[in-house]
Motif scaffolding. Structure first.
Motif, PDB file in Angstrom:
ATOM      1  N   ARG A   1       0.845  -1.183   0.000  1.00  0.00           N
ATOM      2  CA  ARG A   1       0.000   0.000   0.000  1.00  0.00           C
ATOM      3  C   ARG A   1       0.888   1.242   0.000  1.00  0.00           C
ATOM      4  NH1 ARG A   1      -3.089   3.353   3.187  1.00  0.00           N
ATOM      5  NH2 ARG A   1      -1.997   2.724   5.081  1.00  0.00           N
ATOM      6  N   ILE A   2       0.754   2.031  -1.034  1.00  0.00           N
ATOM      7  CA  ILE A   2       1.502   3.293  -1.094  1.00  0.00           C
ATOM      8  C   ILE A   2       0.875   4.242  -0.075  1.00  0.00           C
ATOM      9  CG2 ILE A   2       2.143   5.238  -2.591  1.00  0.00           C
ATOM     10  CD1 ILE A   2       3.273   2.741  -3.741  1.00  0.00           C
ATOM     11  N   THR A   3       1.709   4.893   0.731  1.00  0.00           N
ATOM     12  CA  THR A   3       1.152   5.806   1.726  1.00  0.00           C
ATOM     13  C   THR A   3       1.232   7.263   1.286  1.00  0.00           C
ATOM     14  OG1 THR A   3       3.285   5.778   2.840  1.00  0.00           O
ATOM     15  CG2 THR A   3       1.583   4.309   3.703  1.00  0.00           C
ATOM     16  N   ARG A   4       2.183   7.568   0.385  1.00  0.00           N
ATOM     17  CA  ARG A   4       2.309   8.974  -0.027  1.00  0.00           C
ATOM     18  C   ARG A   4       3.011   9.071  -1.381  1.00  0.00           C
ATOM     19  NH1 ARG A   4       4.840  14.205   1.903  1.00  0.00           N
ATOM     20  NH2 ARG A   4       6.752  13.102   2.435  1.00  0.00           N
ATOM     21  N   ILE A   5       2.527  10.000  -2.184  1.00  0.00           N
ATOM     22  CA  ILE A   5       3.212  10.300  -3.447  1.00  0.00           C
ATOM     23  C   ILE A   5       3.953  11.627  -3.252  1.00  0.00           C
ATOM     24  CG2 ILE A   5       2.912  10.789  -5.921  1.00  0.00           C
ATOM     25  CD1 ILE A   5       0.246   9.273  -5.774  1.00  0.00           C
ATOM     26  N   VAL A   6       5.240  11.642  -3.580  1.00  0.00           N
ATOM     27  CA  VAL A   6       6.014  12.887  -3.480  1.00  0.00           C
ATOM     28  C   VAL A   6       6.479  13.274  -4.890  1.00  0.00           C
ATOM     29  CG1 VAL A   6       7.861  14.085  -2.238  1.00  0.00           C
ATOM     30  CG2 VAL A   6       6.876  11.985  -1.276  1.00  0.00           C
ATOM     31  N   PRO A   7       5.652  14.056  -5.604  1.00  0.00           N
ATOM     32  CA  PRO A   7       5.942  14.332  -7.012  1.00  0.00           C
ATOM     33  C   PRO A   7       7.287  15.030  -7.237  1.00  0.00           C
ATOM     34  CG  PRO A   7       3.705  14.989  -6.461  1.00  0.00           C
ATOM     35  CD  PRO A   7       4.381  14.657  -5.171  1.00  0.00           C
ATOM     36  N   GLU A   8       7.674  15.940  -6.315  1.00  0.00           N
ATOM     37  CA  GLU A   8       8.925  16.688  -6.534  1.00  0.00           C
ATOM     38  C   GLU A   8      10.115  15.742  -6.583  1.00  0.00           C
ATOM     39  OE1 GLU A   8       7.490  17.561  -2.980  1.00  0.00           O
ATOM     40  OE2 GLU A   8       5.891  17.692  -4.457  1.00  0.00           O
TER      41      GLU A   8
ATOM     42  N   PRO B   1     -14.321   8.056  -6.421  1.00  0.00           N
ATOM     43  CA  PRO B   1     -12.924   7.813  -6.779  1.00  0.00           C
ATOM     44  C   PRO B   1     -12.026   7.803  -5.528  1.00  0.00           C
ATOM     45  CG  PRO B   1     -13.884   9.369  -8.296  1.00  0.00           C
ATOM     46  CD  PRO B   1     -14.910   9.139  -7.214  1.00  0.00           C
ATOM     47  N   ARG B   2     -11.039   6.929  -5.536  1.00  0.00           N
ATOM     48  CA  ARG B   2     -10.138   6.828  -4.373  1.00  0.00           C
ATOM     49  C   ARG B   2      -9.090   7.932  -4.467  1.00  0.00           C
ATOM     50  NH1 ARG B   2      -9.140   0.620  -2.906  1.00  0.00           N
ATOM     51  NH2 ARG B   2      -7.073   1.467  -2.542  1.00  0.00           N
ATOM     52  N   LEU B   3      -9.352   9.023  -3.777  1.00  0.00           N
ATOM     53  CA  LEU B   3      -8.520  10.216  -3.934  1.00  0.00           C
ATOM     54  C   LEU B   3      -7.560  10.451  -2.772  1.00  0.00           C
ATOM     55  CD1 LEU B   3     -11.234  12.632  -5.410  1.00  0.00           C
ATOM     56  CD2 LEU B   3      -9.384  11.501  -6.640  1.00  0.00           C
ATOM     57  N   ASP B   4      -7.574   9.575  -1.756  1.00  0.00           N
ATOM     58  CA  ASP B   4      -6.763   9.821  -0.554  1.00  0.00           C
ATOM     59  C   ASP B   4      -5.297  10.110  -0.899  1.00  0.00           C
ATOM     60  OD1 ASP B   4      -8.746   7.922  -0.698  1.00  0.00           O
ATOM     61  OD2 ASP B   4      -8.160   6.831   1.100  1.00  0.00           O
ATOM     62  N   LEU B   5      -4.758   9.360  -1.856  1.00  0.00           N
ATOM     63  CA  LEU B   5      -3.333   9.482  -2.175  1.00  0.00           C
ATOM     64  C   LEU B   5      -2.962  10.804  -2.838  1.00  0.00           C
ATOM     65  CD1 LEU B   5      -1.985   6.145  -3.681  1.00  0.00           C
ATOM     66  CD2 LEU B   5      -1.096   7.412  -1.733  1.00  0.00           C
ATOM     67  N   VAL B   6      -3.944  11.457  -3.445  1.00  0.00           N
ATOM     68  CA  VAL B   6      -3.589  12.646  -4.230  1.00  0.00           C
ATOM     69  C   VAL B   6      -3.978  13.960  -3.543  1.00  0.00           C
ATOM     70  CG1 VAL B   6      -3.645  11.420  -6.421  1.00  0.00           C
ATOM     71  CG2 VAL B   6      -5.720  12.538  -5.604  1.00  0.00           C
ATOM     72  N   GLN B   7      -4.453  13.869  -2.301  1.00  0.00           N
ATOM     73  CA  GLN B   7      -4.818  15.100  -1.586  1.00  0.00           C
ATOM     74  C   GLN B   7      -3.551  15.890  -1.258  1.00  0.00           C
ATOM     75  OE1 GLN B   7      -7.750  15.918  -1.608  1.00  0.00           O
ATOM     76  NE2 GLN B   7      -8.965  14.041  -1.690  1.00  0.00           N
TER      77      GLN B   7
ATOM     78  N   GLY C   1      -0.555  18.646  -5.049  1.00  0.00           N
ATOM     79  CA  GLY C   1      -0.410  19.569  -6.178  1.00  0.00           C
ATOM     80  C   GLY C   1      -1.083  19.124  -7.458  1.00  0.00           C
ATOM     81  N   LEU C   2      -1.768  17.975  -7.432  1.00  0.00           N
ATOM     82  CA  LEU C   2      -2.487  17.550  -8.638  1.00  0.00           C
ATOM     83  C   LEU C   2      -3.860  18.226  -8.648  1.00  0.00           C
ATOM     84  CD1 LEU C   2      -1.877  13.718  -9.096  1.00  0.00           C
ATOM     85  CD2 LEU C   2      -0.612  15.643 -10.051  1.00  0.00           C
ATOM     86  N   ASN C   3      -4.321  18.583  -9.842  1.00  0.00           N
ATOM     87  CA  ASN C   3      -5.657  19.164  -9.959  1.00  0.00           C
ATOM     88  C   ASN C   3      -6.710  18.075  -9.819  1.00  0.00           C
ATOM     89  OD1 ASN C   3      -4.566  21.665 -10.380  1.00  0.00           O
ATOM     90  ND2 ASN C   3      -4.635  21.518 -12.625  1.00  0.00           N
ATOM     91  N   VAL C   4      -7.591  18.291  -8.846  1.00  0.00           N
ATOM     92  CA  VAL C   4      -8.606  17.293  -8.536  1.00  0.00           C
ATOM     93  C   VAL C   4      -9.958  17.971  -8.429  1.00  0.00           C
ATOM     94  CG1 VAL C   4      -9.405  15.676  -6.772  1.00  0.00           C
ATOM     95  CG2 VAL C   4      -6.969  15.824  -7.281  1.00  0.00           C
TER      96      VAL C   4
END
Lengths: 436, 88
Positions: A76-83, A239-245, A248-251
């Motif tokens: 389970r991915i817990t966080r996306i760090v785009p930078e 939609p499962r949006l928890d990971l992208v809150q 910086g992604l447009n949601v």
């Protein structure tokens, strides 16, 4: 090059295939917390009724996976760090990506009533849920089904197949009022009753009553009670949006993706139920919860991730389903407004079905062989077919390709017009225009 | 012309037996596997559908089990080129 795909549904799998078709050597990693990997989620309906076993849900063999040369991580991915192009996993080293696809799908909206957490309350999101339902149905006698759309009926059929008495609670006066017209709802309800389902209209679930932590019954808002040992619900998906809150992604309601399935971060793509995809033809960004758009979106996202520019053109949304044993095809825009039994979108649903422009309705057929057409100025806008499906393919093509139906429009609008004959005749001449 | 004539070009089972195949309409398919599950020969019909190919398997009996069982009307019989080389 390392491609990472979060999610093991059809969008994710289609992306693996299309990435590999372009990039023969890049590393592809699929990560999902669903322990079962890629299988047919729509197929769960038939697994629940006992028409197939669980092994049949897996469409791919180990050899197929080997050929595609990708790895599957059950994490389970817990966080996306785009930078930093980084995906964090609890207690494990982070995964670094060059290109990322988010295809985590949607989840059932939970019931918001007292007792919703009791043992014996079920949703249907994945194989684990289906197995839990089957285990419980074995020893249960009476079930209450709450909600709308296709999933609620799949649950109903499943519980009937296992010999349960089923009560179906509907908030309004008919089934799936946002997509079906009154007559179609009545046909479905009639079939359900024939199968032994007890329908309760204008019934709003107020409470699930428990005994020793388990379901013992339900109470409706108007005080009606039903004794039962199981409650199954399908009140919509989100939609499962928890990971992208907050990354910086447009949601909006889903992750906003353009016609290349790219988000506002050029290295992050989104596809499937989680994505709200821009449709260049209408200028709207819409949610779909359908298998084929998800597959196509995943495919296009994969091509773009691997550097082959490709555009997703949404075709007329289309679904075939069995409603109470009756094969039903829904194409294009057919309904209006919202459904009291569903919050937002339901699984197997498309928002486009409810974006009905000005259209005139023509219908024909009796009871189980039924056609309803939504007719615009020059084109067909949508269609519903119940029972006999011979015209479903022609109508799908005519709607998707905006066939100019001017020559038969007036005839179609006559009262008691022989719609099937008119469409069939027209199709015979028109189909030369397209490759079928 | 009547409603039934529309499918005149579709084949009867007899012609299919000699010169036709089971063909898919992939956009209707959700890979549920009922077709493969019910094939008496054990042909993975669903894999053909995913690739949008006719079921050109040398052992296909064209018995119609998959066509009849598919809950979404994905499969039908159709005449395909008699002289095309069949793979297995």
């Amino acid at each position: 090059m390392r491609y990472v795909i979060i999610g093991a549904g059809v969008a994710g799998f289609a992306a693996v295939e299309s990435i590999r078709s372009v990039d023969k050597t890049g590393e592809i990693i699929m990560v999902s917390d669903d322990p079962h990997g890629f299988y047919s989620r729509p197929g769960l309906a038939y697994y629940l009724t006992g028409e197939i076993d669980d092994k049949a849900l897996y469409s791919r063999t180990k050899d197929d996976y080997k050929e595609l040369n990708f790895s599957f991580l059950k994490e389970r991915i817990t966080r996306i760090v785009p930078e930093q192009h980084k995906l964090e996993i609890e207690g494990k080293p982070a995964i670094v990506y060059d290109k990322l696809l988010i295809a985590v799908g949607a989840r059932a909206i939970p019931l918001n009533v007292p007792g919703a957490k009791l043992e014996g309350v079920f949703k249907l999101d994945h194989l684990t849920d289906a197995n839990n339902i089957l285990k419980w149905a074995k020893r249960g006698r009476t079930a209450v089904v709450v909600g709308g759309g296709i999933t609620a009926l799949e649950l109903t059929e499943a519980l009937l197949a296992h010999g349960m008495n089923v009560h179906y609670l509907l908030r309004g006066d008919r089934y799936w009022s946002s997509v079906l017209d009154k007559r179609e709802s009545l046909v479905v309800e009639g079939h359900l009753q024939e199968e032994g389902v007890t329908l309760h209209h204008h019934s709003d679930l107020a409470e699930i009553v428990g005994k020793s932590g388990r379901v013992a019954g339900i109470r409706t808002a108007d005080g009606h009670t039903i004794k039962c040992d199981m409650v199954a619900y399908a009140v919509g998906i989100v939609p499962r949006l928890d990971l992208v809150q907050g990354i910086g992604l447009n949601v909006e309601r889903g992750i906003l993706a353009d016609e290349h399935l790219q988000t506002n971060d050029p290295d992050i793509f989104a596809a499937g139920d989680v994505a709200q995809v821009y449709d260049p033809l209408t200028g709207h960004s819409v949610l779909d919860s359908l298998w084929n758009p998800a597959r196509e979106q995943g495919h296009v996202a994969g091509l773009n991730m691997a550097g082959r520019k490709s555009t997703y053109l949404k075709s007329a949304p289309f679904n075939v389903t069995r409603l109470a044993g009756l094969t039903t095809t829904i194409i294009g825009a057919v309904g209006r407004g919202r459904d009291e039994d569903v919050v937002g979108i339901a699984r197997g649903d498309s928002e486009t079905w409810r974006e009905l422009p000005e259209a005139i309705v023509a219908q024909s057929g009796l009871d189980v062989n039924h056609i309803r057409l939504l007719i615009g100025d020059k084109h067909l806008i949508g269609a519903v077919l119940m029972g006999d499906q011979k015209l479903s393919f022609p109508l799908q093509k005519m709607i998707a390709n905006s066939a100019d139906i001017s020559p038969i429009r007036d005839s179609l609008m006559q009262p008691d017009a022989p719609i099937a004959d008119l469409i069939a005749d027209f199709w015979m001449g028109w189909r030369k225009n397209i490759a079928v | 012309m009547s409603f039934l004539n529309i499918f005149k070009s579709d084949s009867t089972r007899r012609t299919v037996l000699s010169e036709g195949h089971v063909v898919p309409e992939p956009s209707r398919c959700v890979q549920c596997g009922i077709c493969s599950y019910n094939c008496p020969i054990g042909i993975d019909v669903r894999a053909y559908v995913w690739r949008n190919e006719a079921v050109k398997h040398s052992e296909c009996l064209t018995c119609g089990e998959c066509v009849a069982r598919c809950p979404r009307g994905v499969l039908r019989f159709a005449q395909t080129d008699l002289f095309e080389r069949r793979d297995s």
